[in-house]
Design an enzyme around this catalytic site. Sequence first.
Site, PDB file in Angstrom:
ATOM      1  N   HIS A 110       0.887  -1.169   0.000  1.00 54.93           N
ATOM      2  CA  HIS A 110       0.000   0.000   0.000  1.00 54.93           C
ATOM      3  C   HIS A 110       0.921   1.214   0.000  1.00 54.93           C
ATOM      4  O   HIS A 110       2.009   1.173   0.601  1.00 54.93           O
ATOM      5  CB  HIS A 110      -0.838   0.091   1.272  1.00 54.93           C
ATOM      6  CG  HIS A 110      -1.750  -1.062   1.530  1.00 54.93           C
ATOM      7  ND1 HIS A 110      -1.357  -2.175   2.211  1.00 54.93           N
ATOM      8  CD2 HIS A 110      -3.059  -1.246   1.229  1.00 54.93           C
ATOM      9  CE1 HIS A 110      -2.388  -3.015   2.309  1.00 54.93           C
ATOM     10  NE2 HIS A 110      -3.427  -2.475   1.721  1.00 54.93           N
ATOM     11  N   ASP A 113       2.420   1.982   3.293  1.00 48.91           N
ATOM     12  CA  ASP A 113       3.400   1.036   3.846  1.00 48.91           C
ATOM     13  C   ASP A 113       4.814   1.498   3.527  1.00 48.91           C
ATOM     14  O   ASP A 113       5.753   1.224   4.279  1.00 48.91           O
ATOM     15  CB  ASP A 113       3.254  -0.367   3.225  1.00 48.91           C
ATOM     16  CG  ASP A 113       1.860  -0.939   3.369  1.00 48.91           C
ATOM     17  OD1 ASP A 113       1.160  -0.549   4.314  1.00 48.91           O
ATOM     18  OD2 ASP A 113       1.490  -1.780   2.518  1.00 48.91           O
ATOM     19  N   HIS A 280     -10.863 -14.288   3.055  1.00 51.28           N
ATOM     20  CA  HIS A 280     -12.059 -13.544   2.621  1.00 51.28           C
ATOM     21  C   HIS A 280     -13.111 -14.516   2.092  1.00 51.28           C
ATOM     22  O   HIS A 280     -14.311 -14.327   2.297  1.00 51.28           O
ATOM     23  CB  HIS A 280     -11.704 -12.528   1.530  1.00 51.28           C
ATOM     24  CG  HIS A 280     -10.776 -11.444   2.006  1.00 51.28           C
ATOM     25  ND1 HIS A 280     -10.354 -10.420   1.192  1.00 51.28           N
ATOM     26  CD2 HIS A 280     -10.182 -11.217   3.203  1.00 51.28           C
ATOM     27  CE1 HIS A 280      -9.552  -9.613   1.866  1.00 51.28           C
ATOM     28  NE2 HIS A 280      -9.429 -10.085   3.091  1.00 51.28           N
ATOM     29  N   ASP A 305      -4.310 -13.884  -2.734  1.00 50.92           N
ATOM     30  CA  ASP A 305      -3.773 -13.470  -1.444  1.00 50.92           C
ATOM     31  C   ASP A 305      -3.836 -14.697  -0.543  1.00 50.92           C
ATOM     32  O   ASP A 305      -4.920 -15.170  -0.172  1.00 50.92           O
ATOM     33  CB  ASP A 305      -4.592 -12.313  -0.832  1.00 50.92           C
ATOM     34  CG  ASP A 305      -3.993 -10.954  -1.187  1.00 50.92           C
ATOM     35  OD1 ASP A 305      -3.093 -10.905  -2.051  1.00 50.92           O
ATOM     36  OD2 ASP A 305      -4.412  -9.939  -0.592  1.00 50.92           O
ATOM     37  N   ASP A 348      -0.637 -12.506   2.136  1.00 51.17           N
ATOM     38  CA  ASP A 348      -1.335 -11.483   2.918  1.00 51.17           C
ATOM     39  C   ASP A 348      -1.609 -12.119   4.284  1.00 51.17           C
ATOM     40  O   ASP A 348      -2.752 -12.425   4.636  1.00 51.17           O
ATOM     41  CB  ASP A 348      -2.627 -11.062   2.211  1.00 51.17           C
ATOM     42  CG  ASP A 348      -3.203  -9.784   2.812  1.00 51.17           C
ATOM     43  OD1 ASP A 348      -2.684  -9.337   3.851  1.00 51.17           O
ATOM     44  OD2 ASP A 348      -4.174  -9.238   2.245  1.00 51.17           O
TER      45      ASP A 348
HETATM   46  C1  XUL Z   1      -7.674  -6.668   3.899  1.00 46.24           C
HETATM   47  C2  XUL Z   1      -6.770  -7.084   2.814  1.00 46.24           C
HETATM   48  C3  XUL Z   1      -5.896  -6.025   2.247  1.00 46.24           C
HETATM   49  C4  XUL Z   1      -5.753  -6.047   0.762  1.00 46.24           C
HETATM   50  C5  XUL Z   1      -5.004  -4.877   0.200  1.00 46.24           C
HETATM   51  O1  XUL Z   1      -8.423  -7.691   4.422  1.00 46.24           O
HETATM   52  O2  XUL Z   1      -6.736  -8.228   2.422  1.00 46.24           O
HETATM   53  O3  XUL Z   1      -4.651  -6.145   2.843  1.00 46.24           O
HETATM   54  O4  XUL Z   1      -5.138  -7.217   0.337  1.00 46.24           O
HETATM   55  O5  XUL Z   1      -5.521  -3.673   0.564  1.00 46.24           O
HETATM   56 CO    CO Z   2      -5.669  -9.142   0.878  1.00 40.56          CO
END
Ligand code: XUL
Ligand code: CO
Length: 445
Positions: A110, A113, A280, A305, A348
């Site tokens: 990001h 970061d 997610h 991720d 992630d």
């Molecule tokens: C949040 C998430 C973030 C995104 C990037 O749950 O996964 O870190 O991957 O903004």
């Molecule tokens: Co993510």
Amino acid sequence: MEKREIIIGQKEFFKGIGPIHFEGPESDNPFAFKYYEPGRIVAGKSMAEHFRFAVAYWHTFCNTGGDPFGSPSKQFPWLEASDPLGRARDKMDAAFEFMTKLGASFFCFHDVDLVDEGSSLVEFEGRLEKITDYALEKMKGSGVKVLWGTANLFSHPVYMNGAATNPDFAVVARAGAQVKMALDATMKLNGGNYVFWGGREGYLSLLNTDMKKELDHLARFLHMAKDYARQNGFQGNFFIEPKPMEPTKHQYDFDAATVIGFLREYGLMDDFNLNIEVNHATLAQHTFQHELQVAANAGLLGSIDANRGDYQNGWDTDQFPVNIYELTQALLVLLEAGGLKGGGVNFDAKTRRNSTNLEDIFHAHIGGMDVFARALLAANSILENSRYGQLRSARYASFESGAGRDFSSGNLNLVQLAKIGRNNPEPEPRSGQQELFENIINQFV
Ligand code: XUL
Ligand code: CO
């Protein structure tokens, strides 16, 4: 053993840890890969090409373990300098030392970061310019690349009512300025892709929310970002990362199916793919492999991720992946889909709050890379050496000829279909054989 350049800055942060190499499953060296062998060819591609492993800047170099119940528990020596740019450079030195020692060739970031924002967007822009100059220098020597960049449009309190979906135009414009800067940074670093994760794009209460207007604005915003990047020569992919909840009660990018419907409705299908995150998917009551399959069906499986949730609680714990049985099923989907469209596997994931040794960061990533490698070998072997594909196709064999084929190819109308149905004897029950399928996975992991 592959050769690679280890990039150490003014200070060495991970002292005593050298480059991580493949040593095989018999090795008892915790600082070696047991399964991940970057050059090994599986299904026509090297493991390194299959995965394009990326380190997440925010968890690995910025997250010091603070949570709603307590202060940070980790002391990262690269976060000690008092001036923001000095701190950002130390952090980048640590990142490049870590990535080159680990042998991960990509990172994701990001904007915030890379360097602290400061007191205004203008100040932030100046800082970003300097730290991306520094990043470019480090990248040159190391071969490390940017898998994707993104803008953090969720931490700053100005975004508490959303960014692109904020009911206040002034906030939408601020988000636009920030995304433009993050796109510029990503393009300057030759990033392969750019991610939009919904952050605070969603609602806490429908009572005070005009959902239709907010979704229209989100689409307008994404079109603008895409047009700007394309006009400035960006040829990579845009990814949307679905998540059903957290931080808002209802996130607009709920899951893969919802996002695909949105992209279709607003004419964004040509430029946007999906970045599927394991935790997610499970928060949305799906499996990871389900979400991968939904994205693959639409030809939009862009990136991953990698992490895992926890079966006993319902939030985004972002733990490192360990589950070979589940991951093998996910990699079956990935292999059958022909791989990722432009993306890679970004961890992630964060080490636990009480994993306070710097070397824990190595254990976490080594374990994550190894479990992906193991799952790839198992999935490939299932496709090559088992009856898995054959058993699954056999379930659909009745569509291969005769009236079944006519139905599949659109050559029957309802009257014709009904006539066949009425005249046939009642169909015999046919087993789905789920347990047999499950045993095949178990045999190969
Ligand atoms: C949040 C998430 C973030 C995104 C990037 O749950 O996964 O870190 O991957 O903004
Ligand atoms: Co993510």
